[in-house]
Enzyme design. Structure first.
Site, PDB file in Angstrom:
ATOM      1  N   ASP A   1     -15.203   1.412   2.144  1.00 28.46           N
ATOM      2  CA  ASP A   1     -14.120   0.587   1.622  1.00 28.46           C
ATOM      3  C   ASP A   1     -14.469  -0.120   0.325  1.00 28.46           C
ATOM      4  OD1 ASP A   1     -12.475   1.267   3.741  1.00 28.46           O
ATOM      5  OD2 ASP A   1     -13.190  -0.390   4.990  1.00 28.46           O
TER       6      ASP A   1
ATOM      7  N   CYS B   1       0.820  -1.216   0.000  1.00 31.79           N
ATOM      8  CA  CYS B   1       0.000   0.000   0.000  1.00 31.79           C
ATOM      9  C   CYS B   1       0.847   1.255   0.000  1.00 31.79           C
ATOM     10  CB  CYS B   1      -0.946  -0.007   1.202  1.00 31.79           C
ATOM     11  SG  CYS B   1      -2.402  -1.052   0.940  1.00 31.79           S
TER      12      CYS B   1
ATOM     13  N   SER C   1      -5.536   2.850  -7.570  1.00 27.64           N
ATOM     14  CA  SER C   1      -4.442   3.432  -8.345  1.00 27.64           C
ATOM     15  C   SER C   1      -3.147   3.266  -7.578  1.00 27.64           C
ATOM     16  CB  SER C   1      -4.713   4.913  -8.626  1.00 27.64           C
ATOM     17  OG  SER C   1      -4.897   5.628  -7.416  1.00 27.64           O
TER      18      SER C   1
END
Length: 771
Positions: free
Chosen positions: A459, A426, A551
């Protein structure tokens, strides 16, 4: 797709494909500045070289001889090419405003759009043909050639403008049209020419040159109307300021030219004819971020003619100053030459030289001019000539240094982070603020079935499946193959939707996954915004709501979508109206809705070996939706369908033939091809997936024979956003093709037929009759 090895920290944007900018692009390629991205925006993929235009009109040169291929030039020099119409500048936001698509950001911008004749006479805009921009003129010129070829009487052609451009064009047109009518044994139908000038002939040239051209015009039978200002143009005639009317089947306007109308809205100081007022550094006198060159430039300290020689000579000093501007260095003044040489042709491979008080003429002058012009054009060819580097010799190497560009503290930190060891997981996500700004202005198709979507901070998205429907799901993802992120976004979304259309599903919702090269926040944001704007426009048009996505950073720009569609189910839970691959029936005819060849074309484009018009035509095909075609195929009883993508025609045909238990006979000679695709494969320019696809020869009954056919490489060429491949009952084929062509699929055609599978034979055979 250009993949810089250093983060992009500054953008130089070139508006227009004029002579100054093509010279500047060569300079940028040979003197690359790390961290600086070059973008060229132009309405056309090919730009004409004005010095050879009269020779083209006269028939001495072909189209490609006199046009510089901007798309190929950008591919070779490491610049981005964006084919779009410029509408204005937002100088506060530092963006170039484009018609029908997002703005392009700049740090410095240069304008070299050429000029347009000032058509102030009443009715001239409606009934006369301006010679500039030359692309529009070329279309009318080709129409005029056809009109003269079918005329039943001699046409009258009027040229308005007695400068060198008007005289040279008049003589070139007259030479060509007289030759055409003589060759057709219709010499009595050669057009009559009239030249109108409100001043004398060639007023900026010496008296000897003027007398020489007056004599040539008289010998050619051109009627010259001196001191005759044209005040009005109507269909079939024009009127002088003195009130006299003259018949004219065609009126061409070659008077003093100026800048485009859009420049008035920029707030830049302009001359009366809309040219940009400049310092000697080629900068706007009020905005140091705006530069200009060529016909649209008006230097405060030098009165320059609108001549190609000045535009060419401005190219290198312009490029140097653009680079110095982004480096924060003092700029260098451009000092135009005081005397310059004009070589003016008379249409018949004879030319007159004019320089100050000097003048001389002869066939040898035309040969000299031809040598100079061809030598200039060879600088923009692939190989070059006589020791001049061509496109294949240009370097687009980038080093990792960015210290030479002045960055503020925040930019410096971002640039350092972009070249440092990057995190995975992440830690490789695009920053929240960058992502938020990039997506904040996207308008997404509303859908009542989306209970939680993009406008929610949750989420995951929550989507309701309507009663009586089943969900069809597909996913596609690939790296960018074109430098325009907006167009790439459109192609990627269109490609992903192809699976839904092929099955007869109605697109419903989509999630996106994108990777963007690391860099300054501003550049990452702009790239992501451009790409997603293009994609969302396609999704919206299909009735598909973007509901979320992910992204992250990657070495290359890439985009993909998970797409959902809906199909009907009956009360027993069985799907209805779904087209699958395995429904082919013996006797069916195989239809293809789009031409093929994208794999080869973009392999060639990556090597700067594909013509720009080929690339742009391929992109147009790739951005055309298959939705209407799918509806039409279903309406005419299609029995099986798929979209043509990465496995190529052979690979996707076998996917249909095997589950159907049939054999497909493909007619190689019937295949619709994208312009340039055959030329590319003949030069050995093949997709990197070609080898894997070619190993599908084991499914072809007559493989040994088929592989010798010139079109074999295109039978296995991988396609991106290709057309639909469908089997249709033979009784419906003609009506189906008529409907497809009427709906905007002009290349739709029958490419084979289906028959029962002979015992012990393979599912595909190729009809290899000669092309």
């Amino acid at each position: 797709m250009q993949t810089p090895t250093t983060p992009i920290v500054r953008d130089i944007v070139l508006v227009g494909g004029g002579h100054s900018h093509v010279v500047a692009l060569r300079y940028f390629a040979m003197h690359p500045l790390p961290g600086v991205r070059i973008t060229l925006i132009c309405t056309d993929a090919h730009t004409p070289y004005s010095g050879m235009l009269p020779g083209y009109v006269a028939g001495h040169y072909a189209y490609d001889d006199v046009h510089i291929d901007l798309c190929r030039l950008c591919a070779a020099t490491g610049a981005r090419f964006i084919q779009a119409e410029v509408m204005g500048l937002d100088r506060e936001a530092r963006t170039v405003q484009l018609r029908g698509r997002p703005d392009i950001d700049y740090d410095v911008v240069s304008i070299n759009t050429g000029s347009t004749p000032q058509m102030r006479a009443m009715g001239a805009a409606e009934h006369a043909v301006p010679v500039k921009p030359i692309t529009g003129f070329n279309q009318r010129w080709l129409q005029l050639l056809d009109k003269v070829a079918h005329a039943t009487r001699p046409l009258t052609i009027a040229i308005v403008g007695g400068g060198a451009g008007g005289v040279e064009l008049c003589l070139s047109m007259q030479y060509r049209l007289r030759a055409e009518t003589q060759a057709a044994r219709r010499a009595d139908l050669a057009p009559q020419f009239h030249l109108f000038t409100s001043d004398g002939l060639l007023p900026t040239h010496n008296a000897g040159v003027q007398r020489r051209f007056a004599k040539v015009l008289a010998e050619r039978g051109v009627q010259v109307h001196l001191q005759t200002h044209v005040a009005e143009v109507q269909a079939g005639r024009l009127r002088s300021a003195g009130g006299d009317w003259f018949d004219a089947d065609e009126v061409l306007w070659v008077t003093q030219a100026g800048g485009g109308a859009w420049l008035k809205g920029t707030g830049l100081p302009l001359t009366d004819n809309r040219c940009i007022r400049l310092h000697d550094t080629l900068q706007s006198i009020t905005d140091p971020r705006v530069f200009a060159a060529g016909d649209v430039a008006a230097m405060e300290n030098f009165a320059l003619e609108k001549a190609g020689v000045f535009a060419v000579r401005m190219g290198m000093p312009l490029a140097i100053n653009l680079q110095r501007a982004v480096l924060g260095l003092p700029l260098q003044p451009y000092r135009p030459q005081r005397h310059w040489l004009a070589l003016i042709s008379t249409g018949d491979k004879f030319a007159v030289a004019s320089r100050g008080a000097l003048g001389f003429a002869g066939a040898w002058v035309w040969r000299w001019k031809d040598w100079i012009d061809r030598r200039f054009m060879q600088r923009f060819s692939v190989q070059g000539v006589d020791g001049l580097a061509g496109l294949s010799n240009m370097t687009t190497a980038r080093t990792s240094a960015t210290a030479s560009i002045q960055l503020n503290a925040d930019e410096a930190q971002q640039a350092q982070a972009a070249v440092a060891m990057r995190c995975g997981g992440c830690g490789a996500k695009v920053g929240a603020s960058v992502l938020s700004r990039a997506l904040q202005n996207l308008w997404v198709q509303p859908n009542p079935d989306v209970l939680l979507g993009l406008d929610s901070p949750d989420d995951a998205a929550v989507v309701r499946v309507p009663p009586g429907k089943a969900l069809v799901h597909s996913v596609d993802f690939f790296r960018a193959f074109v430098d325009d992120p907006y167009v790439f976004g459109r192609v990627a979304a269109n490609h992903a939707l192809g699976d839904l259309f092929a099955m007869g599903a109605q697109p419903h919702t989509a999630t996106a996954i994108a990777t963007v090269p690391p860099g300054l926040d501003r550049q990452v944001e702009v790239t992501l915004r451009q790409m997603m704007q293009g994609a969302v426009e396609v999704l919206n048009a299909a009735g598909c709501a973007l509901i979320g996505g992910h992204s992250g950073e990657g070495a290359e720009l890439a985009l993909g979508f998970g797409v959902n569609g809906l199909v009907d189910v009956d009360s027993h839970g069985q799907m209805t109206g779904v087209l699958r691959k395995g429904g082919m029936q013996p006797g069916d005819v195989l239809l293809l809705t789009k031409p093929i060849g994208t794999g080869a074309l973009f392999a060639a484009h990556g090597r700067a070996a594909a013509k720009g018009r080929w690339v742009q035509a391929a992109l147009q095909s790739m951005t055309q939706s298959n939705q209407t075609a799918a509806q039409t195929l279903r309406a005419f009883g299609a029995t099986a369908c798929t979209d043509l993508t990465g496995f190529g025609l052979i690979g996707h045909t076998v996917e249909m033939a095997r589950p159907s238990g049939v054999q497909v006979v493909l007619d190689a000679a019937a295949l619709p091809l994208l312009d340039g695709a055959l030329e590319c494969v003949q030069q050995g320019l093949l997709s990197s997936l070609h080898g894997a696809n070619a190993r599908q020869q084991h499914v072809v009954q007559n493989a040994a024979q088929a592989m010798t056919h010139p079109l074999w490489p295109l039978l296995v060429d991988p396609q991106t956003a290709g057309g639909l491949l469908a089997s249709v009952p033979v009784s419906a084929v003609d009506d189906c093709l008529r409907a497809l062509r009427a709906q905007g699929y002009p290349e739709a055609c029958a490419i084979g037929h289906v028959r029962a599978l002979p015992a012990d034979e393979l599912p595909i055979t190729i009809d290899v009759r000669p092309l």
